[in-house]
Scaffold this active site. Sequence first.
Site, PDB file in Angstrom:
ATOM      1  N   HIS A   9      40.459  26.765   6.262  1.00 46.15           N
ATOM      2  CA  HIS A   9      41.646  25.676   6.089  1.00 46.15           C
ATOM      3  C   HIS A   9      41.898  25.798   4.496  1.00 46.15           C
ATOM      4  O   HIS A   9      41.097  25.400   3.607  1.00 46.15           O
ATOM      5  CB  HIS A   9      41.222  24.319   6.426  1.00 46.15           C
ATOM      6  CG  HIS A   9      42.414  23.365   6.089  1.00 46.15           C
ATOM      7  ND1 HIS A   9      43.208  23.241   7.185  1.00 46.15           N
ATOM      8  CD2 HIS A   9      43.120  22.865   4.976  1.00 46.15           C
ATOM      9  CE1 HIS A   9      44.365  22.215   6.836  1.00 46.15           C
ATOM     10  NE2 HIS A   9      44.033  22.004   5.516  1.00 46.15           N
ATOM     11  N   CYS A  10      43.358  26.230   4.186  1.00 47.01           N
ATOM     12  CA  CYS A  10      43.547  26.581   2.737  1.00 47.01           C
ATOM     13  C   CYS A  10      44.550  25.606   2.260  1.00 47.01           C
ATOM     14  O   CYS A  10      45.736  25.089   2.794  1.00 47.01           O
ATOM     15  CB  CYS A  10      44.542  27.936   2.590  1.00 47.01           C
ATOM     16  SG  CYS A  10      44.982  28.383   1.032  1.00 47.01           S
ATOM     17  N   PRO A  11      44.177  24.773   1.186  1.00 45.63           N
ATOM     18  CA  PRO A  11      44.739  23.682   0.609  1.00 45.63           C
ATOM     19  C   PRO A  11      45.877  24.080  -0.178  1.00 45.63           C
ATOM     20  O   PRO A  11      47.213  23.189  -0.140  1.00 45.63           O
ATOM     21  CB  PRO A  11      43.743  22.913  -0.397  1.00 45.63           C
ATOM     22  CG  PRO A  11      42.748  24.174  -0.665  1.00 45.63           C
ATOM     23  CD  PRO A  11      42.611  24.873   0.565  1.00 45.63           C
TER      24      PRO A  11
END
Length: 369
Positions: free
Chosen positions: A155-157
């Site tokens: 999950h890439c912020p």
Amino acid sequence: MAPSGSGSIKRSCQRVLYWIPVLFITIIVAWSYYAYVVQLCIESVENIGEKIVCLLAYHIFFFMFAWAYWQTIFTKAMNPLKEFHLSYVDKEGLEREDRGESQQEILKRIAKDLPIYTRTMSGAIRFCDRCQLVKPDRCHHCSVCDKCILKMDHHCPWVNNCVGFSNYKFFMLFLLYSLLYCLFIAATDLQYFIKFWTNGLPDTQAKFHIMFLFFAASMFSVSLSSLFGYHCWLVGKNRSTLEAFRAPAFRHGADKNGFSLGFNKNFRQVFGDEKKYWPLPIFSSQGDGCSFPTCLVNQDPEQPPTPVGFNPPNKPAGETTAFPAKPLRESQSRLLNSGQSWTESEGGEGEDKDTQGTSNPAMTIENET
């Protein structure tokens, strides 16, 4: 009602906060556009030819970067197909059973008809208690998105999205064009950055934009080059970030190279067969995200056999191809049939019969992300 209302407000606040990194990147890029186009090219570059070339090249890199970034952010992460979800009857049966052995039988029956090879480290069927589904190979539950994501990488912020099967190609192109964008700015800004320190520029506000533009582009280039290089290595090995930290477990145990088919096939799984689509943020990945060819020799005898009428291509003596147990979609069948074999038998003809598989390990309900 109060707890529900407060929980809804909390989730809404979290959703807003999750967009802060994306907003930060957008502001940085918008400033870089102003600093490069207006302050550098229009205000500082005197040669008309150089000005035109820089502006044209810059806008090509800027457009490709923005396109890839947009696709990475707004492409919805794919979830498992309905075949992997427990039916209402299976859910009730699973809840009624208190004994682990009975629960194992229910999951075992469901998994028998699904194209799955991976297990938990203890040999259990990978079951998501929150989504109430049997996890497909390479699928993981994202705690931020609160759902299972096909071939989840991380999950890439910075994109406020899960990077997985549906947008991993876009993420790779986003890293590539981000790196090229920063390198181009740093390279073309260098001579004016040097003039800044040698007092070769007029004392205007442009000199400060030029200085900070070079620093920002150089720093981002260093971080992006390492990140892009790491993901290139992952693509070459056919691993996700999660699989790089914890190797996927199969019936015979953990195997970090279980999904690796060789560099060419690994690359084509992500970018597809048509070369014209490789540099474009257009989906062209192979497969459906729910099942993947493996390089395993031993097959699971409790899975359905190779489809009737499916004739594998002739192989030289001493070579064998482990075909997935379930019928594959067209793109996956093409991947398996094309090119050379990626597995080799470990023994002679007598041993081939033994390597067709052994019984499944004991299965238990075990949650894992």
